[in-house]
Design a protein around this motif. Structure first.
Motif, PDB file in Angstrom:
ATOM      1  N   ASP A 384      -6.719   1.762  -7.015  1.00 56.25           N
ATOM      2  CA  ASP A 384      -6.817   1.726  -8.474  1.00 56.25           C
ATOM      3  C   ASP A 384      -8.262   2.029  -8.871  1.00 56.25           C
ATOM      4  O   ASP A 384      -8.907   2.862  -8.230  1.00 56.25           O
ATOM      5  CB  ASP A 384      -6.333   0.382  -9.008  1.00 56.25           C
ATOM      6  N   VAL A 385      -8.790   1.363  -9.867  1.00 55.64           N
ATOM      7  CA  VAL A 385     -10.141   1.633 -10.343  1.00 55.64           C
ATOM      8  C   VAL A 385     -10.881   0.324 -10.496  1.00 55.64           C
ATOM      9  O   VAL A 385     -10.299  -0.678 -10.911  1.00 55.64           O
ATOM     10  CB  VAL A 385     -10.076   2.395 -11.692  1.00 55.64           C
ATOM     11  N   GLY A 386     -12.154   0.341 -10.165  1.00 54.37           N
ATOM     12  CA  GLY A 386     -12.946  -0.883 -10.213  1.00 54.37           C
ATOM     13  C   GLY A 386     -13.554  -1.114  -8.839  1.00 54.37           C
ATOM     14  O   GLY A 386     -13.623  -0.188  -8.019  1.00 54.37           O
ATOM     15  N   LEU A 387     -13.979  -2.330  -8.576  1.00 50.11           N
ATOM     16  CA  LEU A 387     -14.517  -2.626  -7.242  1.00 50.11           C
ATOM     17  C   LEU A 387     -13.469  -2.330  -6.178  1.00 50.11           C
ATOM     18  O   LEU A 387     -13.779  -1.830  -5.105  1.00 50.11           O
ATOM     19  CB  LEU A 387     -14.948  -4.092  -7.154  1.00 50.11           C
ATOM     20  N   ASN A 388     -12.199  -2.643  -6.498  1.00 48.52           N
ATOM     21  CA  ASN A 388     -11.132  -2.434  -5.517  1.00 48.52           C
ATOM     22  C   ASN A 388     -11.090  -0.987  -5.018  1.00 48.52           C
ATOM     23  O   ASN A 388     -10.808  -0.726  -3.862  1.00 48.52           O
ATOM     24  CB  ASN A 388      -9.783  -2.856  -6.119  1.00 48.52           C
ATOM     25  N   THR A 436      -5.370  -2.748  -5.569  1.00 55.49           N
ATOM     26  CA  THR A 436      -5.691  -2.800  -6.997  1.00 55.49           C
ATOM     27  C   THR A 436      -6.389  -4.113  -7.338  1.00 55.49           C
ATOM     28  O   THR A 436      -6.387  -5.055  -6.545  1.00 55.49           O
ATOM     29  CB  THR A 436      -4.418  -2.613  -7.858  1.00 55.49           C
ATOM     30  N   GLY A 437      -7.011  -4.140  -8.521  1.00 60.62           N
ATOM     31  CA  GLY A 437      -7.633  -5.367  -8.998  1.00 60.62           C
ATOM     32  C   GLY A 437      -6.675  -6.115  -9.901  1.00 60.62           C
ATOM     33  O   GLY A 437      -5.642  -5.570 -10.306  1.00 60.62           O
ATOM     34  N   ASP A 438      -7.045  -7.349 -10.249  1.00 61.16           N
ATOM     35  CA  ASP A 438      -6.148  -8.117 -11.121  1.00 61.16           C
ATOM     36  C   ASP A 438      -6.234  -7.637 -12.570  1.00 61.16           C
ATOM     37  O   ASP A 438      -5.380  -7.983 -13.388  1.00 61.16           O
ATOM     38  CB  ASP A 438      -6.417  -9.627 -11.021  1.00 61.16           C
ATOM     39  N   GLY A 439      -7.230  -6.804 -12.899  1.00 57.48           N
ATOM     40  CA  GLY A 439      -7.263  -6.193 -14.229  1.00 57.48           C
ATOM     41  C   GLY A 439      -6.308  -5.006 -14.287  1.00 57.48           C
ATOM     42  O   GLY A 439      -5.348  -4.988 -15.057  1.00 57.48           O
ATOM     43  N   GLY A 440      -6.558  -4.019 -13.455  1.00 56.14           N
ATOM     44  CA  GLY A 440      -5.761  -2.785 -13.455  1.00 56.14           C
ATOM     45  C   GLY A 440      -4.294  -3.031 -13.144  1.00 56.14           C
ATOM     46  O   GLY A 440      -3.419  -2.353 -13.684  1.00 56.14           O
ATOM     47  N   PHE A 442      -2.389  -5.276 -14.161  1.00 55.97           N
ATOM     48  CA  PHE A 442      -1.600  -5.623 -15.347  1.00 55.97           C
ATOM     49  C   PHE A 442      -1.454  -4.461 -16.325  1.00 55.97           C
ATOM     50  O   PHE A 442      -0.693  -4.543 -17.276  1.00 55.97           O
ATOM     51  CB  PHE A 442      -2.188  -6.855 -16.033  1.00 55.97           C
ATOM     52  N   MET A 443      -2.185  -3.388 -16.093  1.00 55.70           N
ATOM     53  CA  MET A 443      -2.056  -2.251 -17.006  1.00 55.70           C
ATOM     54  C   MET A 443      -0.764  -1.476 -16.782  1.00 55.70           C
ATOM     55  O   MET A 443      -0.396  -0.642 -17.606  1.00 55.70           O
ATOM     56  CB  MET A 443      -3.269  -1.343 -16.884  1.00 55.70           C
ATOM     57  N   ASN A 444      -0.128  -1.656 -15.640  1.00 54.43           N
ATOM     58  CA  ASN A 444       1.191  -1.053 -15.459  1.00 54.43           C
ATOM     59  C   ASN A 444       2.104  -1.986 -14.667  1.00 54.43           C
ATOM     60  O   ASN A 444       2.929  -1.540 -13.865  1.00 54.43           O
ATOM     61  CB  ASN A 444       1.084   0.317 -14.779  1.00 54.43           C
ATOM     62  N   ASN A 467     -11.658 -11.663 -12.401  1.00 49.38           N
ATOM     63  CA  ASN A 467     -12.598 -10.969 -13.274  1.00 49.38           C
ATOM     64  C   ASN A 467     -12.322  -9.477 -13.279  1.00 49.38           C
ATOM     65  O   ASN A 467     -11.695  -8.948 -12.364  1.00 49.38           O
ATOM     66  CB  ASN A 467     -14.038 -11.136 -12.757  1.00 49.38           C
ATOM     67  N   LEU A 468     -12.853  -8.798 -14.281  1.00 50.09           N
ATOM     68  CA  LEU A 468     -12.997  -7.348 -14.207  1.00 50.09           C
ATOM     69  C   LEU A 468     -14.249  -7.141 -13.356  1.00 50.09           C
ATOM     70  O   LEU A 468     -15.365  -7.064 -13.856  1.00 50.09           O
ATOM     71  CB  LEU A 468     -13.158  -6.763 -15.609  1.00 50.09           C
ATOM     72  N   GLY A 469     -14.029  -7.096 -12.043  1.00 52.52           N
ATOM     73  CA  GLY A 469     -15.131  -7.229 -11.094  1.00 52.52           C
ATOM     74  C   GLY A 469     -16.238  -6.213 -11.274  1.00 52.52           C
ATOM     75  O   GLY A 469     -17.428  -6.551 -11.239  1.00 52.52           O
ATOM     76  N   MET A 470     -15.871  -4.967 -11.464  1.00 47.14           N
ATOM     77  CA  MET A 470     -16.915  -3.944 -11.578  1.00 47.14           C
ATOM     78  C   MET A 470     -17.744  -4.151 -12.836  1.00 47.14           C
ATOM     79  O   MET A 470     -18.961  -3.973 -12.843  1.00 47.14           O
ATOM     80  CB  MET A 470     -16.301  -2.549 -11.569  1.00 47.14           C
ATOM     81  N   ILE A 471     -17.072  -4.572 -13.897  1.00 49.70           N
ATOM     82  CA  ILE A 471     -17.796  -4.860 -15.140  1.00 49.70           C
ATOM     83  C   ILE A 471     -18.742  -6.040 -14.897  1.00 49.70           C
ATOM     84  O   ILE A 471     -19.901  -6.033 -15.321  1.00 49.70           O
ATOM     85  CB  ILE A 471     -16.802  -5.189 -16.276  1.00 49.70           C
ATOM     86  N   ARG A 472     -18.242  -7.039 -14.167  1.00 51.32           N
ATOM     87  CA  ARG A 472     -19.073  -8.205 -13.862  1.00 51.32           C
ATOM     88  C   ARG A 472     -20.312  -7.783 -13.058  1.00 51.32           C
ATOM     89  O   ARG A 472     -21.428  -8.239 -13.330  1.00 51.32           O
ATOM     90  CB  ARG A 472     -18.255  -9.228 -13.074  1.00 51.32           C
TER      91      ARG A 472
END
Ligand SMILES: Cc1ncc(C[n+]2csc(CCOP(=O)(O)OP(=O)(O)O)c2C)c(N)n1
Lengths: 558, 163
Positions: A384-388, A436-440, A442-444, A467-472
């Protein structure tokens, strides 16, 4: 023999090799769904049109075939937009079929009318409005050809309901006779330029190959590996280039750029010659452009003339099919050992490994390696997108072509689950595992219903860091740890949610996965593993905005 | 940093079908270039149109616009026309009231400027001028004191003079 527009649509798609469609119905597209009953094309009913587009995209990325999605007019069509843009940015061959109000109502703000062609103009390679069923077959063929040719991309076909329902005689079908200008030739000029590139490569002492997504799109895997082996050239990849070359003898330096590997960024910085193949030098790959590879002469091979010299001035370039070019190049380059350069690289590699920042993913990196160790060699990973995403592309060793699927250019959170679904439908013989991260996630999340309903055996790993890890991480480094709007809820129970969708699910900790990994890998059907991760498990090194690829931040304290 | 702006004339052949102009215009807009004038019409073949556009732009313009236009499926060819090897013409229609006071001046102007009277109804007259951009501008300046009521002006049409 008389047929409706919808019948002609499905028949032509089938004749042209389309086997699967991901979609969601509405009144405007019912003529198509009605014909599905007689058609041998499989239709997968998703739970949100965005997921239909991502599934078609994942299907195309896993198979190299054209992915097809279908949505009704108005809100159905607009729900596709993020998915179409994601496909466009990563040059996925895709057809988006959209329903439209009847031709007599076009432009009247009729119920569920949107100008979807207008909305998607900048994010499609091309689009068509079919105004007459006599044009249906030729339009579908032209759309497929455009989606696949040159630099591939999504093509939208807007289908008014009356055109779908009208009957015509087979012999009434017509050819539009317009020019199609997407053909590319390999001629004398290209040959001369390639010879020059070969000369520069032969004479270089510290060459690096930069591999982008274009290699995958051109299916030039063996041609590329042949060149690498013959001239002993180390390579780096962009996010989209991951999994294009899979030689294992130390030539792979990894991902470059803002989230890239230290080794890759350091070595490309020292290169005296860079050969970029199917890469456009995006800002994520080069970081601040003035600081990119200051010592190198840069050569570029790409199928798309607009990618040449777009972001960086290249010294020499060839516009041609990448596979054709690489085949030709192989004959022109000299076999060479390059012991000095390779030993300098392996020293740098050992130094970085000794300092313990080889992948910079902490315990999550070990966890991903453990998962890979338990999966068959030919597993497709979807990130997905983010730290993951960064964890996955750094820690998962891609061993097959198309072995890593992720949204690079667009960075679309929520891409992974539906894309994996599409990948597995298209390529049922390979295992597909999602990170995937726990943010992304939930987007689908609704697509768990689709996965359960069709029993599509994908394996989903949700890294739950709360958290939205990458944002954090960005807030930590560049906003003095003033965390705001990056914390997610502790109240959500992901495994229970998965079970609620009828998907088997377990929870584990990244430090002590216990039986979780084994259960995931052994599962026959779809499976979701929730993995609890420390909220400060960041990725290092990273490159601050406005810095060059070698100005890295190594850890929390800096 | 201000870059030096120069006039660029782009002449392209495109498929003559719906939506093509929007795609072409979109390329200019997305790259941040203004279209100063635009002419579109069918060519010898009803399937093909010629679009002629004029933009004032920096030196990067040609390469960027040409590449992006060439990427459009409906664009068949793109050429930049330079002054030395092409012919450019514009046309303007000018509407004026003819009265006792300006009548003689007006007809003097007509003969000097080589314009054509294309309509004369109830003392409202429409003049047509065809020429280079300079010709058209000279004529407009000359006629301004005679109380021009309405103007319709084309952009440049251009063709290469050597092939
Ligand atoms: C649709 C969308 N919205 C917002 C973003 C911006 N963004 C990039 S990474 C990220 C955080 C992702 O959080 P999570 O999915 O929990 O993954 P983690 O970074 O924790 O692994 C966000 C919000 C995005 N890329 N896509």
């Amino acid at each position: 023999m008389e047929r409706t527009g919808a019948e002609i649509l499905l028949r032509t798609l089938k004749e042209e090799g389309v086997d699967d469609i991901f979609g969601y119905p509405g009144a405007s597209t019912l003529p198509i769904h009605d014909c599905m009953i007689e058609s041998s094309i499989r239709h997968f009913l998703v739970r949100h049109e965005q997921a239909a587009a991502h599934a078609a995209d994942g299907y195309a990325r896993a198979t190299g075939k054209v992915g097809v999605c279908l949505a009704t007019s108005g809100p159905g069509a607009t729900n596709l937009v993020t998915g179409i843009a994601t496909a466009y940015m990563d040059s996925t061959p895709m057809i988006a079929l959209t329903g439209q109000v009847t031709t007599n109502l076009l432009g009247s703000d009729a119920f569920q009318e949107t100008d979807i062609i207008g909305i998607t103009l900048p994010i499609t390679k091309h689009s068509f409005l079919v105004q007459d069923p006599r044009d249906m077959a030729s339009t579908v063929r032209e759309a497929l050809a455009i989606a696949k040719s040159g630099r591939p991309g999504p093509v939208l076909i807007d289908l008014p309901r009356d055109v779908l329902a009208l009957r015509i005689k087979e012999e009434e079908a017509r050819e539009p006779g317009f020019f199609n200008t997407t053909e590319l030739k390999f001629g004398e000029d290209e040959r001369i330029r390639l010879k020059e590139i070969a000369r520069l490569l032969n004479e270089s002492e510290r060459p690096v190959l930069l591999i982008g997504g274009g290699v995958k799109l051109a299916q030039a895997f063996t041609e590329l590996s042949d060149v690498i082996e013959k001239v002993s050239i180390p390579f780096v990849t962009t996010m989209m280039g991951i999994g294009s070359a899979y030689t294992t003898n130390g030539y792979n330096l990894g991902l470059i750029g803002t989230h890239g590997m230290e080794l890759a960024n350091r070595i490309i910085h020292q290169a005296d010659f860079i050969l970029a193949v199917g890469a456009r030098f995006s800002d994520r790959s080069t970081s601040v452009i003035e600081g990119f590879a200051p010592l190198a002469t840069i050569a570029q091979i790409d199928v798309d003339p607009t990618s040449i010299g777009k972001n960086i001035k290249t010294d020499i370039s060839v516009v041609s099919d990448i596979r054709v070019s690489l085949k030709e190049l192989l004959g022109l380059v000299a076999e060479k050992k390059r012991d000095d350069w390779l030993s300098r690289i392996s020293k740098e590699r050992s130094r970085i490994e000794m300092e313990g920042c080889a992948d910079g993913c902490g315990p999550v990196g070990d966890f991903i390696r453990q998962v890979q160790g338990n999966m068959p060699e030919k597993t497709i990973a979807v990130a997905d997108v983010g730290l993951n995403q960064i964890w996955a592309v750094r820690s998962w060793k891609v061993r097959i072509p198309r072995g890593m699927i992720t949204s690079g250019g667009m960075g679309t959170m929520g891409f992974s689950v539906p894309a994996a679904m599409g990948a597995k439908v298209g390529d049922p013989d390979h295992e597909v595992v999602v990170f995937t991260g726990d943010g992304g996630f939930f987007m689908n999340v609704q697509e768990l219903a689709t996965i359960g309903f069709y029993n599509i055996p994908v394996k989903i790993i949700v890294f739950n860091n709360g958290n939205l890890g990458m944002i954090r991480q960005i807030q930590h480094h560049f906003y003095s740890s003033r965390f705001r709007d990056s914390r997610l809820s502790d109240l959500v129970n992901i495994t229970e949610i998965a079970r609620g969708f009828g998907i088997e699910s377990e929870k584990a900790s990244v430090h002590d996965p216990g039986a979780g990994i084994e259960k995931l890998c052994k599962a026959e059907g779809p499976f979701l593993l929730e993995v609890i991760v420390d909220e400060d498990n960041f990725v290092y090194p990273i490159i601050p905005p406005g810095r060059s690829n070698i100005e890295m931040i190594y850890g929390r304290g800096e | 940093m201000e870059k030096e702006l120069k006039e660029h004339v782009i002449s392209m052949l495109v498929n003559n079908r719906p939506g093509v102009l929007a795609r072409v215009a979109g390329v200019f807009g997305r790259l941040g270039y203004n279209i100063e004038s635009l002419c579109v019409a069918e060519t010898g073949s009803p399937k093909i149109s010629r679009i002629t556009s004029v933009s004032k732009a920096d030196p990067d313009f040609t390469e960027k616009v040409k590449k992006q236009l060439n990427r459009l499926v409906d664009v068949i060819s793109v050429n930049e026309l330079d002054d030395d090897r092409s012919v450019k013409r514009e046309m303007v229609l000018i509407g004026l009231d003819v009265n006792e006071r300006n009548r003689s001046e007006l007809f003097q102007a007509v003969s000097i400027l080589g314009c054509t009277v294309v309509s004369l109804k109830d003392s409202y007259c429409i003049l047509q001028i065809v020429g280079t951009k300079v010709d058209v501008e000279t004529a407009l300046n000359f006629l301004k004191p005679l109380v021009v009521k309405d103007i319709a002006r084309t952009g440049a049409l251009a063709l290469e003079s050597e092939i």
